[in-house]
Write an enzyme that holds these catalytic residues in place. Structure first.
Site, short mmCIF file in Angstrom:
data_model
loop_
_atom_site.label_atom_id
_atom_site.label_comp_id
_atom_site.label_asym_id
_atom_site.label_seq_id
_atom_site.Cartn_x
_atom_site.Cartn_y
_atom_site.Cartn_z
N CYS A 131 0.43 -1.55 0.25
CA CYS A 131 -0.34 0.05 -0.16
C CYS A 131 0.85 1.19 0.09
CB CYS A 131 -0.90 0.12 1.38
SG CYS A 131 -1.75 0.97 1.44
N CYS A 134 0.07 4.10 2.16
CA CYS A 134 -0.23 3.70 3.65
C CYS A 134 1.40 3.81 4.01
CB CYS A 134 -0.67 2.50 4.35
SG CYS A 134 -2.49 1.76 3.50
N ASP A 135 2.75 3.58 3.49
CA ASP A 135 3.65 3.17 3.74
C ASP A 135 4.69 3.81 2.51
OD1 ASP A 135 2.49 1.43 5.48
OD2 ASP A 135 2.97 0.05 4.30
#
Length: 302
Positions: A131, A134-135
């Site tokens: 992701c 997300c990261d």
């Protein structure tokens, strides 16, 4: 007999449990793998409101503890079948345990498809990611690779190119399946390099990813030093055994609206297993609350 049985202990399922418990309903959450779901793979979560930074595993633990503190019950098992007996939903697990509930919430999530390369699972959260939203921020100023050829991979590459020093976009074919405009945008970026007709064959590094090995269609091999590898080869829902209870789209996601209702009275769906445009921690939690309130309303109407 429970008021609500929830299949899936990720953010959607655990949020649904909280809302149902606070409405005075008895709740059982059944999870086959890890309470917290996919978010437990993230070493840091910094996009959840009110929490500046937390590990995904700690967030999952907190959610589970909160459910248990409210009186919710949890069960580690895999649901293998669901039967309807009038208004009763009868759930059977792989341990041959049978649980009955008035309402059922399906929150089984969606799992990213993996590359199937050795040590991939071992390095998740230590260089291997699924992701970029997300990261991606954790790789600012670093070198990363994105593997995939669809819109998700192209969008990940665009996002990462804004903060990373170098982005390799790897695809096993000679052209991308995603939108031409995204490809054109990436072609103009000086820090993005296309690596076509190539596949990732090995992951380098001990405790953390330090590089990847590639092989092209002619058998030529190449090693690239990277700090992160973002795998974007698609996701898949886990809705198979529930297919008779709800409508599915062509990809197997629950074709349910924002009210999280299905075609079966008393059966609801929440989170990444539902057809939607955005699959994030916050949207999973939102689904959980909507599904729980709909389930409580259904129970009260019986």
């Amino acid at each position: 007999m429970y008021d609500v049985i929830i299949v899936g202990g990720g953010p959607a399922g655990l949020t649904a449990a909280l809302y149902a418990l606070r409405a005075g309903k008895s709740v059982l959450v059944i999870e086959k793998a890890t309470f917290g779901g996919q978010i437990t793979w993230s070493p840091k979560v910094e996009n959840f409101p009110t929490i500046e930074s937390i590990s995904g595993s700690e967030l999952g633990d907190r959610l589970m503890q909160q459910v248990e503190n409210q009186g919710g019950e949890t069960e580690f098992a895999e649901v293998v079948s669901v039967e309807l007996d009038g208004d009763i939903k009868r759930v059977t697990t792989d341990y041959d345990d049978v649980f009955e509930g008035k309402a059922l919430i399906i929150a089984t999530g969606a799992k990213p498809r993996t590359l199937g390369v050795e040590r991939e699972e071992e390095l998740v959260g230590n260089g291997v990611c699924y992701c970029a939203v997300c990261d991606g921020a954790f790789y600012k100023g670093k070198t990363v690779a994105v593997n995939g050829g669809g819109n998700s991979a192209l969008q990940d590459a665009v996002l990462l190119s804004e903060g990373c020093s170098k982005v390799y976009l790897i695809h096993r074919r000679d052209s991308f399946r995603g939108e031409a405009k995204l490809v054109e945008l990436l072609e103009k970026k000086s820090n993005v390099e296309f690596v076509l007709n190539s596949s990732v064959t090995a992951l380098k590094g001990e405790e953390e990813l330090t590089g990847i090995s590639l092989e092209d269609k002619d058998g030529n091999r190449r090693d690239i030093a990277v700090d992160g590898l973002f795998v974007a080869v698609g996701h898949g829902p886990d809705n198979g055994i529930f297919a008779e209870l709800m409508a599915l789209d062509e990809k197997g996601y629950a074709d349910s609206a924002e009210d999280c209702k299905t075609k079966t009275p008393g059966v609801f769906v929440a989170g990444d297993c539902r057809k939607k445009t955005v699959r994030q921690l916050t949207t999973a939690c939102a689904d959980g609350s909507a599904a729980a309130l709909a389930a409580c309303s259904y129970i009260d109407s019986l």
